[in-house]
Design a protein around this motif. Structure first.
Motif, PDB file in Angstrom:
ATOM      1  N   PHE A  59       0.870  -1.255  -0.019  1.00 28.40           N
ATOM      2  CA  PHE A  59       0.026  -0.076  -0.028  1.00 28.40           C
ATOM      3  C   PHE A  59       0.843   1.248  -0.058  1.00 28.40           C
ATOM      4  CE2 PHE A  59      -2.214   3.619   2.074  1.00 28.40           C
ATOM      5  CZ  PHE A  59      -3.219   3.714   1.218  1.00 28.40           C
ATOM      6  N   GLU A  89      -7.392   3.048   1.599  1.00 30.59           N
ATOM      7  CA  GLU A  89      -6.576   2.115   2.379  1.00 30.59           C
ATOM      8  C   GLU A  89      -7.176   0.869   3.098  1.00 30.59           C
ATOM      9  OE1 GLU A  89      -2.772   2.193   5.493  1.00 30.59           O
ATOM     10  OE2 GLU A  89      -3.873   4.092   4.973  1.00 30.59           O
ATOM     11  N   TYR A 138      -8.648  -1.338   0.417  1.00 31.58           N
ATOM     12  CA  TYR A 138      -7.483  -1.925  -0.449  1.00 31.58           C
ATOM     13  C   TYR A 138      -6.774  -2.946   0.229  1.00 31.58           C
ATOM     14  CZ  TYR A 138      -2.809  -1.684  -2.750  1.00 31.58           C
ATOM     15  OH  TYR A 138      -1.740  -1.891  -3.500  1.00 31.58           O
ATOM     16  N   THR A 139      -6.335  -2.578   1.538  1.00 28.94           N
ATOM     17  CA  THR A 139      -5.657  -3.545   2.479  1.00 28.94           C
ATOM     18  C   THR A 139      -6.464  -4.862   2.929  1.00 28.94           C
ATOM     19  OG1 THR A 139      -6.047  -2.382   4.414  1.00 28.94           O
ATOM     20  CG2 THR A 139      -4.092  -1.958   3.364  1.00 28.94           C
TER      21      THR A 139
END
Length: 258
Positions: A164, A187, A190-191
């Protein structure tokens, strides 16, 4: 109706009315965004939800009102709450909920939508980074590459965080602060997704080698080459994630949990 059974089986337990409301909203966001509560599905009456979850009716009522503001449910007088079609009713607040989602599975259509948006968006941030990156940002990218080389590939949390950071730093190097803020806002979602990708053995090393190639191309101001590498990295991630989700959905159907 397996999603309904799941939330009915566990009471809400945080301390304080405000915490209960947040827990209620979070649970229903998860059920809707994961597809466990389907678009158009009618929720039980507020009184029944409150009884099953062990909370007061005002907590349920206020939570449903907030979910309606986010575009996740529609409240119809004398008909109760129905799960909204967030594709047409979702607001900016709904998008914020999606970007902040970091628990469990997302609905397959939302996963595909996030992947498609990343393909469009991050190829542009890469192109801009080639043009606008500073020498200092290039140093930061190279330092990050060295950290990636030293990271143990089986440490999913560390690898996910490094990945990331790389994508965020490319966005920062684009010179457009809005690009960087948008990537940062992604974030949690996404993670959530990339941690599943990196849980597959051997994935981290190949991705980090791609990162190193990408940095060399950014350094050489090779926009087309850099875009090709970024697109390849994102498409590889998409193929693996969608394959994992397909397998998980097939497993649930086999086990009769969908």
């Amino acid at each position: 109706m397996s999603g309904e059974r799941e939330w009915m089986e566990t009471e809400l337990e945080p301390s304080g009315t405000a915490s209960l409301k947040r827990e209620f909203i979070g649970r229903f966001e998860g059920l809707i965004l994961s597809g466990q509560l389907a678009i158009g599905q009618r929720l039980p009456p507020e009184r029944e939800i409150a009884r099953q979850l062990g909370v007061s009716r005002p907590v349920v009522h206020e939570g449903l009102l907030e979910l309606a503001v986010r575009g996740l449910v529609t409240i119809r007088p004398r008909h109760g709450a129905i799960v909204s079609d967030y594709r047409t009713q979702g607001s900016v607040t709904m998008l914020a909920s999606l970007l902040a989602y970091q628990q469990g599975e997302l609905d397959p259509s939302l996963v595909a939508g996030l992947i498609d948006m990343r393909l469009l968006f991050e190829t542009e941030t890469t192109r801009s980074a080639v043009k606008n990156r500073t020498d200092e940002q290039l140093v930061q990218l190279n330092l990050l590459i060295e950290r990636e080389k030293a990271a143990p590939g089986d440490n999913v949390a560390e690898v996910t965080a490094l990945d990331f950071q790389f994508h965020h730093l490319v966005a920062v190097a684009s010179g457009n602060p809005v690009y960087a803020m948008l990537v940062k806002s992604f974030e949690p979602a996404y993670t959530n997704l990339s941690s599943r990708f990196f849980a597959v053995p051997g994935m981290a090393r190949g991705v980090f080698e791609g990162h190193e190639t990408l940095v060399r191309l950014i350094e050489q101001r090779d926009a087309e080459g850099a875009v090709i590498v970024m697109k390849s990295l994102l498409e590889q991630g998409a193929d693996v994630l969608l394959g994992l989700q397909h397998a998980a959905n097939a497993g649930r159907r086999t086990n009769g949990t969908d």
